[in-house]
Design an enzyme around this catalytic site. Structure first.
Site, mmCIF file in Angstrom:
data_model
loop_
_atom_site.group_PDB
_atom_site.id
_atom_site.type_symbol
_atom_site.label_atom_id
_atom_site.label_comp_id
_atom_site.label_asym_id
_atom_site.label_seq_id
_atom_site.Cartn_x
_atom_site.Cartn_y
_atom_site.Cartn_z
ATOM 1 N N CYS A 118 9.904 -1.302 19.631
ATOM 2 C CA CYS A 118 8.775 -2.214 19.382
ATOM 3 C C CYS A 118 9.092 -3.336 18.392
ATOM 4 O O CYS A 118 8.527 -4.418 18.488
ATOM 5 C CB CYS A 118 7.538 -1.438 18.939
ATOM 6 S SG CYS A 118 7.807 -0.298 17.582
ATOM 7 N N CYS A 126 6.682 -0.163 22.700
ATOM 8 C CA CYS A 126 7.819 0.702 22.357
ATOM 9 C C CYS A 126 8.747 0.947 23.549
ATOM 10 O O CYS A 126 9.648 1.772 23.468
ATOM 11 C CB CYS A 126 7.311 2.029 21.799
ATOM 12 S SG CYS A 126 6.276 1.814 20.340
ATOM 13 N N LYS A 195 3.313 12.387 17.685
ATOM 14 C CA LYS A 195 2.919 11.110 17.082
ATOM 15 C C LYS A 195 1.637 10.648 17.764
ATOM 16 O O LYS A 195 1.615 10.434 18.974
ATOM 17 C CB LYS A 195 4.026 10.077 17.273
ATOM 18 C CG LYS A 195 3.694 8.712 16.671
ATOM 19 C CD LYS A 195 4.865 7.755 16.832
ATOM 20 C CE LYS A 195 4.565 6.407 16.206
ATOM 21 N NZ LYS A 195 5.716 5.487 16.353
ATOM 22 N N ARG A 205 2.544 -2.321 10.924
ATOM 23 C CA ARG A 205 2.883 -3.321 11.947
ATOM 24 C C ARG A 205 3.144 -4.672 11.320
ATOM 25 O O ARG A 205 3.899 -5.471 11.862
ATOM 26 C CB ARG A 205 1.780 -3.371 12.992
ATOM 27 C CG ARG A 205 1.815 -2.070 13.782
ATOM 28 C CD ARG A 205 0.736 -1.949 14.817
ATOM 29 N NE ARG A 205 0.800 -0.602 15.366
ATOM 30 C CZ ARG A 205 -0.188 -0.012 16.007
ATOM 31 N NH1 ARG A 205 -1.325 -0.653 16.175
ATOM 32 N NH2 ARG A 205 -0.053 1.205 16.467
ATOM 33 N N GLU A 233 4.165 19.151 23.148
ATOM 34 C CA GLU A 233 5.133 18.069 22.892
ATOM 35 C C GLU A 233 6.277 18.571 21.989
ATOM 36 O O GLU A 233 7.443 18.265 22.228
ATOM 37 C CB GLU A 233 4.441 16.881 22.206
ATOM 38 C CG GLU A 233 3.651 15.979 23.149
ATOM 39 C CD GLU A 233 4.550 14.975 23.878
ATOM 40 O OE1 GLU A 233 5.789 15.082 23.781
ATOM 41 O OE2 GLU A 233 4.003 14.090 24.556
ATOM 42 N N LYS A 248 2.980 12.919 12.823
ATOM 43 C CA LYS A 248 2.614 11.615 12.277
ATOM 44 C C LYS A 248 1.292 11.180 12.870
ATOM 45 O O LYS A 248 1.147 11.266 14.092
ATOM 46 C CB LYS A 248 3.722 10.610 12.619
ATOM 47 C CG LYS A 248 3.495 9.199 12.102
ATOM 48 C CD LYS A 248 4.621 8.272 12.516
ATOM 49 C CE LYS A 248 4.364 6.882 11.948
ATOM 50 N NZ LYS A 248 5.367 5.907 12.356
ATOM 51 N N SER A 274 1.454 4.132 6.669
ATOM 52 C CA SER A 274 1.093 2.930 5.908
ATOM 53 C C SER A 274 -0.401 2.843 5.578
ATOM 54 O O SER A 274 -0.770 2.475 4.469
ATOM 55 C CB SER A 274 1.519 1.695 6.694
ATOM 56 O OG SER A 274 0.901 1.678 7.973
ATOM 57 N N TYR A 313 6.093 6.269 1.285
ATOM 58 C CA TYR A 313 6.378 5.027 0.564
ATOM 59 C C TYR A 313 6.331 5.237 -0.946
ATOM 60 O O TYR A 313 6.665 4.339 -1.700
ATOM 61 C CB TYR A 313 5.383 3.936 1.000
ATOM 62 C CG TYR A 313 5.474 3.663 2.483
ATOM 63 C CD1 TYR A 313 6.543 2.932 2.995
ATOM 64 C CD2 TYR A 313 4.536 4.185 3.366
ATOM 65 C CE1 TYR A 313 6.669 2.721 4.361
ATOM 66 C CE2 TYR A 313 4.655 3.981 4.735
ATOM 67 C CZ TYR A 313 5.722 3.247 5.225
ATOM 68 O OH TYR A 313 5.857 3.063 6.579
HETATM 69 ZN ZN ZN Z 1 7.730 1.757 18.495
#
Ligand code: ZN
Length: 324
Positions: A118, A126, A195, A205, A233, A248, A274, A313
């Site tokens: 992405c 993606c 995810k 982003r 998954e 995530k 984020s 972060y």
């Molecule tokens: Zn991506």
């Protein structure tokens, strides 16, 4: 009468019976390296986070290591984007250059490279997009081919772990066998196994310059209402050869994290994303809560819920706080 308060009476008593301990060695610091920059550029929505030049990312990696961190997660922002994401697997692409430069200065630091398209596609999805009469489809197997090429180029540059974050079906198995066939059988895979399509990715982003130009990511990322599907998954990715599995985002998904850790017993990572970061930063800036106290509580909760590895972060600050 039962008196649980006896063991809460003093700091030493509380430490004695504390069940969960944070450690800088389990933290991963995400870093953004941009081909377009000579000097760092702040991300407005993520105070304290920057896009970096290759030279700066090496300095940041060194500084992180000196603070006691052992792993970074690297994202690249190319100068040019196209519909085949060619920057993602270019031998001299930005991430490949950064991996080589960091390895030269910090050979012991674990470099985890984000594997996705992405940041490199002109449309910001993606995978490879096929448009037909107003609709668009993200093509699975065509995308996996490019993800495999990206992972191989990261391994060739010196990455220790490749981390596919795209959510295409079958990509873990395809990457594993390609790595094994090219002499990279010791390169590990950290799979973004569960995810979710989340509102909390917004600020990222801007950091990675990767918002989709049309549509959204709900045809490949998971529906946030689904837990049993997350276990499925994860099972698939383990079966295909994932060494570390990731959930995530983090805080709204503690139940998923707990179930994944309990069910599979595999090294389990969680990505505190984020939007989760921005919320606390903003509230702390306004004086609504104490940043350090809130972050220590959040990170301890993630470990308590089963995370072996936390991508955050705040890794640098946490390494300092935990040292004090
Ligand atoms: Zn991506």
């Amino acid at each position: 009468m039962h008196r649980p308060r006896r063991l809460r009476r003093t700091p030493a008593l509380r430490n004695l019976v504390r069940e969960t301990h944070l450690n800088a060695r389990n933290l991963v610091l995400p870093l953004f390296v941009s081909e377009k920059l000579d000097r760092r550029r702040p991300i407005a929505s993520m105070p304290g986070v920057f896009q970096l030049s290759v030279k700066e990312v090496v300095d940041e990696a060194l500084a992180a290591q000196e603070l006691g961190l052992q792993a970074i997660l690297l994202f690249g922002i190319p100068a040019q984007k196209d519909d085949r994401a060619s920057g993602a697997y270019a031998e001299n692409g930005i991430v490949q250059e950064a991996i080589r430069a960091i390895k030269l200065k910090c050979p012991d630091l674990v470099i985890i490279s984000d594997v996705c398209l992405c940041e490199y596609t002109s449309h910001g999805h993606c995978g490879v997009v096929h448009a037909d009469r107003g609709n668009f489809h993200v093509l699975n197997d065509e995308s996996v081919e490019l993800l495999v090429k990206s992972a191989l180029s990261h391994a060739a540059a010196g990455a220790d772990i490749v981390a596919p974050s795209d959510m295409m079906d079958g990509r873990i198995g395809a990457i594993r066998s390609a790595l094994d066939d090219t002499g990279f059988d010791q390169i590990a895979i950290m799979s973004y196994a569960a995810k979710f399509a989340s509102a909390f990715y917004g600020p990222f982003r801007e950091a990675a310059e990767s918002p989709p130009q049309f549509g959204d990511r709900r045809s490949y990322q998971m529906d946030f209402a689904n837990a049993k599907e997350a276990l499925h998954e994860v099972a698939l990715d383990i079966d295909e050869g994932a060494d570390i599995i990731m959930v995530k985002p983090a805080m709204p998904y503690l139940d998923i994290l707990w179930r994944v850790r309990e069910r599979f017993g595999k090294p389990t990572a969680v990505y505190h994303v984020s939007g989760e970061y921005a919320m606390v930063k903003e509230a702390a800036e306004k004086g609504f809560l104490n940043e350090r106290d809130a972050v220590l509580e959040i990170m301890t909760a993630l470990k308590r819920a089963g995370a072996d590895i936390v991508v955050t972060y705040w890794a640098r600050e946490l390494a300092k706080w935990l040292h004090e």
